[in-house]
Design a protein around this motif. Structure first.
Motif: not given
Length: 434
Positions: A17, A21, A81, A119, A123, A143, A184
């Motif tokens: 993730l 990002s 997501m 999203y 997320n 992130s 994802h």
């Protein structure tokens, strides 16, 4: 927790993730900053209409976070997501026919905005759902750093291709989003309890029969523990977006395009590097201390911009970067800590707060900057923003405290209704003050 130790302890899904990002804004900002060029110069749309389209798309992207949080609560974080990324991939694919058809380009832009609204709350919630409270600052700050790095590099990577090879650029971004979507889909589903909000009532428990007035329920929701971080997020974005929207108009004529680009590059570098490094310290500081430090840095930075020289513009920009690094992270952490709702809902509300702040800034800023420019003293615009950074935070906190006190006083006169909502009538200073 040290930065190295924290990063070494990340799980595989968290690492993926964080990579996403970076990749998602890299792809998005390879395209989105050039929308005005596409709509106006290639498709012939009037600048006024272009402004309305872009402002509406931004409002959808921010305010739709509330819907994104609700959808995540209903269908789960991973599914949300994936759904959001499918929508965004379809949006970028629709830009291909949008190169020659205005309606397709506008539809593509709104698909991308809707996908982003869905999203982002899911997320952030998935990123922290299996983490304890001590890990959240590092995860959210890293992130944010990855996102800002993608935002900074996206336009630079796309600039050579956006006019001469637009179809190839849109096809490449679509392929990137398709690959990220597939990744994802392979993430493990979160456990049902991991992202849940408050626990359900025990079997056999009977809720009080008292009817709570609609106005009372609305007051409980608006003036609850999350009211302060929501309000501070609105205010933070309100003053910050003056800098985002009008620095170029102010700085380039006083310096040069090359110098302005250097300032932006240093700003992005500081933001990317500093956020993870200071995240643990920001998390440990009391909320009131961060607010005072953050808004003081924001006010000083805006005041420095008012001087107008090369050094003043650089120093002012870097001070504002320090304010962004601390305020935005702390607001999210505080909203999470104060809420009994699921993280997805909390992050959705924070996105709504950011959208309100950005909208108010856009509404007030154009006229204000124009007035300052006509006066021949454009630095007064930044001086006025600096004064707002000083005056508005205590005013907002005092207003919330008075509203909370008045609401609690009304609640104390109706104890049965208080019992029905599960709230006390006392005034918790931690909710409304700092």
């Amino acid at each position: 927790m040290s930065l190295r130790t924290g990063l070494a302890g990340l799980t595989g899904p968290q690492r993926f993730l964080l990579a996403g990002s970076f990749l998602i804004p890299l792809g998005s900002y390879a395209v989105l900053p050039f929308m005005s060029v596409l709509l106006h110069e290639r498709l012939g749309m009037g600048l006024g209409t272009v402004g309305i389209v872009l402002a509406t798309a931004s409002l959808v992207q921010f305010s739709g976070g509330v819907v994104g949080g609700a959808v995540a609560d209903r269908i789960g974080l991973r599914h949300t997501m994936v759904l959001a990324l499918v929508i965004r991939t379809a949006g970028f694919a629709a830009f291909l026919p949008g190169l020659t058809h205005t309606a397709a380009a506008v539809a593509a832009l709104f698909l991308v905005s809707c996908g982003a609204a869905l999203y982002l709350p899911a997320n952030k919630a998935y990123l922290v759902h299996s983490a304890d409270a001590s890990q959240r600052p590092l995860l959210l700050s890293t992130s944010g750093s990855a996102l800002n790095a993608g935002i900074a590099l996206g336009p630079l990577a796309a600039a050579p291709f956006v006019l001469d090879s637009s179809a190839g650029l849109f096809a490449a971004v679509t392929a990137l989003f398709a690959a990220v979507t597939a990744g994802h889909a392979l993430l493990p589903a979160e456990s049902p309890a991991a992202a849940a909000g408050p626990p359900a009532a025990e079997p056999g428990a009977t809720a009080p029969k008292t009817t709570v007035p609609v106005a009372r329920r609305l007051g409980d929701r608006l003036l609850g523990p999350g009211a302060l971080p929501f309000g501070i997020t609105v205010l933070s974005l309100y003053v910050f977006m003056f800098f985002q929207h009008y620095l170029a108009l102010y700085a380039v004529p006083r310096t040069s395009t090359a110098y302005y680009s250097l300032v932006l590059a240093l700003y992005a570098l500081l933001l990317v590097v500093a956020q993870p490094l200071v995240s643990d310290r920001v998390a440990r500081l009391p909320y009131g201390h961060v607010l005072r430090l953050g808004f003081a840095a924001m006010a000083t930075g805006m005041a420095a911009l008012a001087l107008g020289g090369h050094l003043a513009i650089l120093v002012g920009s870097l001070l504002i970067c320090c304010a962004e690094t601390t305020l935005f992270l702390k607001n999210d952490l505080e909203a999470l800590a104060r809420s009994t709702r699921s993280p997805a809902v909390v992050f959705g509300r924070q996105r709504l707060a950011a959208g309100i702040g950005a909208f108010l800034s856009g509404t007030a800023g154009g006229g204000g900057y124009e007035m300052a420019e006509r006066s021949g003293h454009t630095g007064l615009f930044w001086a006025a923003v600096a004064l707002q950074c000083v005056a508005l935070p205590p005013l907002l906190i005092a207003t919330l405290r008075r509203m909370r006190s008045a609401h609690c006083a009304r609640a104390a006169r109706h104890p049965a209704a208080t019992a029905a909502t599960g709230r006390t009538g006392g005034n918790n200073s931690a909710d409304t003050g700092v």
